[in-house]
Design a protein around this motif. Structure first.
Motif, PDB file in Angstrom:
ATOM      1  N   UNK A  57       0.821  -1.220   0.000  1.00  0.00           N
ATOM      2  CA  UNK A  57       0.000   0.000   0.000  1.00  0.00           C
ATOM      3  C   UNK A  57       0.855   1.270   0.000  1.00  0.00           C
ATOM      4  N   UNK A  58       2.062   1.186   0.551  1.00  0.00           N
ATOM      5  CA  UNK A  58       2.956   2.353   0.540  1.00  0.00           C
ATOM      6  C   UNK A  58       3.397   2.671  -0.883  1.00  0.00           C
ATOM      7  N   UNK A  59       3.864   1.645  -1.571  1.00  0.00           N
ATOM      8  CA  UNK A  59       4.303   1.830  -2.954  1.00  0.00           C
ATOM      9  C   UNK A  59       3.133   2.220  -3.852  1.00  0.00           C
ATOM     10  N   UNK A  60       1.995   1.643  -3.611  1.00  0.00           N
ATOM     11  CA  UNK A  60       0.802   1.988  -4.378  1.00  0.00           C
ATOM     12  C   UNK A  60       0.421   3.446  -4.166  1.00  0.00           C
TER      13      UNK A  60
ATOM     14  N   UNK B 275       0.580   9.829 -10.230  1.00  0.00           N
ATOM     15  CA  UNK B 275      -0.496   9.959 -11.222  1.00  0.00           C
ATOM     16  C   UNK B 275      -1.275  11.257 -11.013  1.00  0.00           C
ATOM     17  N   UNK B 276      -1.507  11.598  -9.747  1.00  0.00           N
ATOM     18  CA  UNK B 276      -2.319  12.772  -9.418  1.00  0.00           C
ATOM     19  C   UNK B 276      -1.547  14.083  -9.559  1.00  0.00           C
ATOM     20  N   UNK B 277      -0.262  14.104  -9.124  1.00  0.00           N
ATOM     21  CA  UNK B 277       0.493  15.365  -9.053  1.00  0.00           C
ATOM     22  C   UNK B 277       1.631  15.480 -10.064  1.00  0.00           C
TER      23      UNK B 277
ATOM     24  N   UNK C 142       5.188  14.669  -7.129  1.00  0.00           N
ATOM     25  CA  UNK C 142       4.530  13.713  -6.245  1.00  0.00           C
ATOM     26  C   UNK C 142       5.352  13.394  -5.004  1.00  0.00           C
ATOM     27  N   UNK C 143       6.634  13.723  -5.003  1.00  0.00           N
ATOM     28  CA  UNK C 143       7.486  13.473  -3.842  1.00  0.00           C
ATOM     29  C   UNK C 143       7.868  14.793  -3.186  1.00  0.00           C
ATOM     30  N   UNK C 144       6.881  15.532  -2.712  1.00  0.00           N
ATOM     31  CA  UNK C 144       7.171  16.853  -2.158  1.00  0.00           C
ATOM     32  C   UNK C 144       7.792  16.766  -0.775  1.00  0.00           C
TER      33      UNK C 144
END
Length: 96
Positions: free
Chosen positions: A32-35, A42-44, A48-50
């Motif tokens: 679930x972490x990797x997901x 996909x969203x940002x 995505x890694x802010x």
């Protein structure tokens, strides 16, 4: 557990190649972490890694401009408050 940005990025790339379940098992991290990292990408997009505690910038230029203007507005309000306090100080000093 905390993971650095380079680990997350490499994990997401690996999951693109071999799948989420296989990558999570190979790296020893929860599925679930990797997901979640993949969903954030996909969203940002590239942001995505802010990181923890950092505000994520929107991918839309119009939303970025609104955030910039809100920040500038807050700075100007603060400067205005300082000037009003200074004006009060000098006006009070002048009365003496």
């Amino acid at each position: 557990m905390q993971y650095d940005k380079s680990f997350k990025d490499e994990a997401v790339k690996l999951s693109d190649e071999i799948g989420v379940k296989a990558a999570a098992a190979q790296l020893g991290i929860p599925y679930y972490t990797l997901s979640g990292w993949r969903n954030n990408r996909k969203k940002y997009g590239n942001d995505y890694l802010c990181g923890s505690g950092h505000k994520r910038m929107s991918a839309k230029p119009s939303e970025q401009r609104i955030l910039e203007l809100e920040k500038e507005n807050a700075e100007l309000k603060h400067a205005n408050e300082i000037l009003q306090e200074a004006l009060g100080f000098f006006a009070q000093r002048r009365k003496k």
